[in-house]
Design a protein around this motif. Structure first.
Motif, PDB file in Angstrom:
ATOM      1  N   PHE A 187       0.741  -0.892  -0.244  1.00  0.00           N
ATOM      2  CA  PHE A 187      -0.328   0.027   0.508  1.00  0.00           C
ATOM      3  C   PHE A 187       0.994   1.283  -0.126  1.00  0.00           C
ATOM      4  O   PHE A 187       2.288   0.935   0.526  1.00  0.00           O
ATOM      5  CB  PHE A 187      -0.690   0.194   1.188  1.00  0.00           C
ATOM      6  CG  PHE A 187      -1.812  -1.491   1.227  1.00  0.00           C
ATOM      7  CD1 PHE A 187      -3.055  -1.563   0.644  1.00  0.00           C
ATOM      8  CD2 PHE A 187      -1.377  -1.877   2.254  1.00  0.00           C
ATOM      9  CE1 PHE A 187      -3.715  -1.936   0.585  1.00  0.00           C
ATOM     10  CE2 PHE A 187      -2.695  -2.819   2.212  1.00  0.00           C
ATOM     11  CZ  PHE A 187      -3.464  -2.645   1.144  1.00  0.00           C
ATOM     12  N   ILE A 188       0.176   2.049  -0.404  1.00  0.00           N
ATOM     13  CA  ILE A 188       1.170   3.580  -0.455  1.00  0.00           C
ATOM     14  C   ILE A 188       0.136   4.652   0.230  1.00  0.00           C
ATOM     15  O   ILE A 188      -0.929   4.574  -0.658  1.00  0.00           O
ATOM     16  CB  ILE A 188       1.617   4.160  -1.789  1.00  0.00           C
ATOM     17  CG1 ILE A 188       2.391   3.168  -2.751  1.00  0.00           C
ATOM     18  CG2 ILE A 188       2.144   5.354  -1.348  1.00  0.00           C
ATOM     19  CD1 ILE A 188       3.259   3.528  -4.376  1.00  0.00           C
ATOM     20  N   LEU A 189      -0.298   4.718   0.914  1.00  0.00           N
ATOM     21  CA  LEU A 189      -1.097   5.986   2.248  1.00  0.00           C
ATOM     22  C   LEU A 189      -0.228   7.527   1.633  1.00  0.00           C
ATOM     23  O   LEU A 189       0.382   7.503   2.339  1.00  0.00           O
ATOM     24  CB  LEU A 189      -1.154   6.086   3.064  1.00  0.00           C
ATOM     25  CG  LEU A 189      -2.090   6.016   4.257  1.00  0.00           C
ATOM     26  CD1 LEU A 189      -3.893   6.464   3.596  1.00  0.00           C
ATOM     27  CD2 LEU A 189      -2.425   5.238   5.248  1.00  0.00           C
ATOM     28  N   MET A 190      -0.775   7.983   0.462  1.00  0.00           N
ATOM     29  CA  MET A 190      -0.789   9.730   0.899  1.00  0.00           C
ATOM     30  C   MET A 190      -1.354  10.383   1.725  1.00  0.00           C
ATOM     31  O   MET A 190      -2.465  10.226   1.873  1.00  0.00           O
ATOM     32  CB  MET A 190      -1.190  10.189  -0.689  1.00  0.00           C
ATOM     33  CG  MET A 190       0.221   9.121  -1.603  1.00  0.00           C
ATOM     34  SD  MET A 190       1.781  10.260  -1.515  1.00  0.00           S
ATOM     35  CE  MET A 190       1.370  11.176  -2.483  1.00  0.00           C
ATOM     36  N   LEU A 191      -0.392  11.133   2.369  1.00  0.00           N
ATOM     37  CA  LEU A 191      -1.101  12.422   3.427  1.00  0.00           C
ATOM     38  C   LEU A 191      -0.557  13.941   3.082  1.00  0.00           C
ATOM     39  O   LEU A 191       0.276  14.225   2.912  1.00  0.00           O
ATOM     40  CB  LEU A 191      -0.787  12.317   4.772  1.00  0.00           C
ATOM     41  CG  LEU A 191      -1.120  10.364   5.659  1.00  0.00           C
ATOM     42  CD1 LEU A 191      -0.419  10.221   6.673  1.00  0.00           C
ATOM     43  CD2 LEU A 191      -2.147   9.572   5.025  1.00  0.00           C
ATOM     44  N   ASP A 192      -1.489  14.642   3.037  1.00  0.00           N
ATOM     45  CA  ASP A 192      -1.395  16.307   3.083  1.00  0.00           C
ATOM     46  C   ASP A 192      -0.895  17.118   4.401  1.00  0.00           C
ATOM     47  O   ASP A 192      -1.661  16.935   5.367  1.00  0.00           O
ATOM     48  CB  ASP A 192      -2.440  16.704   2.329  1.00  0.00           C
ATOM     49  CG  ASP A 192      -1.824  17.883   2.668  1.00  0.00           C
ATOM     50  OD1 ASP A 192      -1.629  18.519   2.266  1.00  0.00           O
ATOM     51  OD2 ASP A 192      -3.055  18.794   1.571  1.00  0.00           O
ATOM     52  N   PRO A 193       0.340  17.147   4.106  1.00  0.00           N
ATOM     53  CA  PRO A 193       1.119  17.555   5.657  1.00  0.00           C
ATOM     54  C   PRO A 193      -0.290  18.863   5.981  1.00  0.00           C
ATOM     55  O   PRO A 193       0.011  19.183   7.355  1.00  0.00           O
ATOM     56  CB  PRO A 193       1.805  18.060   5.639  1.00  0.00           C
ATOM     57  CG  PRO A 193       1.889  18.060   4.145  1.00  0.00           C
ATOM     58  CD  PRO A 193       1.273  17.275   3.608  1.00  0.00           C
ATOM     59  N   LEU A 194      -0.779  19.792   4.541  1.00  0.00           N
ATOM     60  CA  LEU A 194      -1.401  20.510   5.318  1.00  0.00           C
ATOM     61  C   LEU A 194      -2.623  20.709   5.731  1.00  0.00           C
ATOM     62  O   LEU A 194      -3.498  21.397   6.005  1.00  0.00           O
ATOM     63  CB  LEU A 194      -0.727  21.530   4.278  1.00  0.00           C
ATOM     64  CG  LEU A 194       0.849  21.960   3.291  1.00  0.00           C
ATOM     65  CD1 LEU A 194      -0.179  22.878   2.231  1.00  0.00           C
ATOM     66  CD2 LEU A 194       1.063  22.987   4.793  1.00  0.00           C
ATOM     67  N   SER A 195      -2.791  19.356   5.309  1.00  0.00           N
ATOM     68  CA  SER A 195      -4.915  19.347   6.151  1.00  0.00           C
ATOM     69  C   SER A 195      -4.469  18.829   7.788  1.00  0.00           C
ATOM     70  O   SER A 195      -5.595  18.735   8.339  1.00  0.00           O
ATOM     71  CB  SER A 195      -5.034  17.694   5.562  1.00  0.00           C
ATOM     72  OG  SER A 195      -4.541  16.476   6.138  1.00  0.00           O
ATOM     73  N   ILE A 196      -3.200  19.118   8.439  1.00  0.00           N
ATOM     74  CA  ILE A 196      -2.711  18.672   9.715  1.00  0.00           C
ATOM     75  C   ILE A 196      -3.444  20.322  10.050  1.00  0.00           C
ATOM     76  O   ILE A 196      -2.979  20.549  10.573  1.00  0.00           O
ATOM     77  CB  ILE A 196      -1.630  18.479   9.857  1.00  0.00           C
ATOM     78  CG1 ILE A 196      -1.434  16.735   9.950  1.00  0.00           C
ATOM     79  CG2 ILE A 196      -1.286  18.205  11.612  1.00  0.00           C
ATOM     80  CD1 ILE A 196       0.306  16.405   9.634  1.00  0.00           C
ATOM     81  N   PRO A 197      -4.145  20.155  11.001  1.00  0.00           N
ATOM     82  CA  PRO A 197      -4.298  21.320  11.914  1.00  0.00           C
ATOM     83  C   PRO A 197      -3.453  22.430  12.273  1.00  0.00           C
ATOM     84  O   PRO A 197      -3.049  23.748  11.711  1.00  0.00           O
ATOM     85  CB  PRO A 197      -5.174  21.882  12.833  1.00  0.00           C
ATOM     86  CG  PRO A 197      -6.392  20.034  12.213  1.00  0.00           C
ATOM     87  CD  PRO A 197      -5.012  19.247  11.803  1.00  0.00           C
ATOM     88  N   ASP A 198      -2.500  21.310  13.583  1.00  0.00           N
ATOM     89  CA  ASP A 198      -1.023  22.395  13.861  1.00  0.00           C
ATOM     90  C   ASP A 198      -0.815  22.826  13.148  1.00  0.00           C
ATOM     91  O   ASP A 198       0.616  23.820  12.508  1.00  0.00           O
ATOM     92  CB  ASP A 198      -0.392  21.464  14.689  1.00  0.00           C
ATOM     93  CG  ASP A 198      -1.403  21.381  15.975  1.00  0.00           C
ATOM     94  OD1 ASP A 198      -2.179  21.759  16.178  1.00  0.00           O
ATOM     95  OD2 ASP A 198      -0.579  20.628  16.369  1.00  0.00           O
TER      96      ASP A 198
END
Length: 170
Positions: free
Chosen positions: A1-12
């Motif tokens: 699996f490749i799980l892509m995460l957008d760090p700009l979606s993290i509120p902090d």
């Protein structure tokens, strides 16, 4: 699996951007990462009949993108990896190991400790990566994509080392 995460979606992370007016240019994800992960796991467990108490044997590359935005390259890219490698107690021999550690720490420091813990408890074989595949920044200035093949190369080396060698992506 490749799980892509957008760090700009993290509120902090989003709240800590030095120029919030530029945030919309980077199209931050609006979905909560924990909710996204929970949805992913529901589908994974349904498809594989994976018990919540068992490790998933399929390797998972967790990729944070958009390192070209808001100096994230220094926080989750090669800058962070270099800083981690400079600390003798960490004993991180490779840039990849150091970047993995830096990204885990970045996520934990920015309110995503539960997500990191769940990933560690779910996937026996996993690694954190950062990349940017955009090729330019929103104002049109050139930007060289960074580390876009690393997650795929790592995954291939875990599931088919001959193919990874043939494609030279190890």
């Amino acid at each position: 699996f490749i799980l892509m995460l957008d760090p700009l979606s993290i509120p902090d992370v989003r709240d800590g951007c030095d120029d919030p007016s530029q945030l919309t240019q980077h199209a931050p994800g609006l979905a909560d990462l924990n909710d996204t992960y929970d949805s992913f796991m529901i589908h994974l467990r349904h498809m594989t009949r994976l018990s919540p108490s068992k490790f998933c044997r399929v390797p998972c590359a967790i990729v944070l993108n958009k390192v070209d935005a808001f100096e994230l390259e220094k926080r989750i890219g090669t800058g962070a990896a270099s800083a981690y490698q400079a600390v003798p107690e960490f004993r991180l021999n490779t840039e990849e190991d150091a970047m993995d550690a830096a990204i885990r720490d970045f996520l934990r420091r920015n309110g995503m400790a539960n997500l990191v813990n769940h990933l560690e408890m779910t996937f026996r074989t996993h690694r954190f990566f950062s990349c940017s595949s955009l090729g330019h920044v929103p104002n049109g200035a050139a930007f060289t994509p960074r580390r876009v093949y690393a997650p795929l190369g790592w995954l291939l080396s875990r599931v088919d080392s001959e193919l990874a060698a043939a494609l030279s992506v190890e």
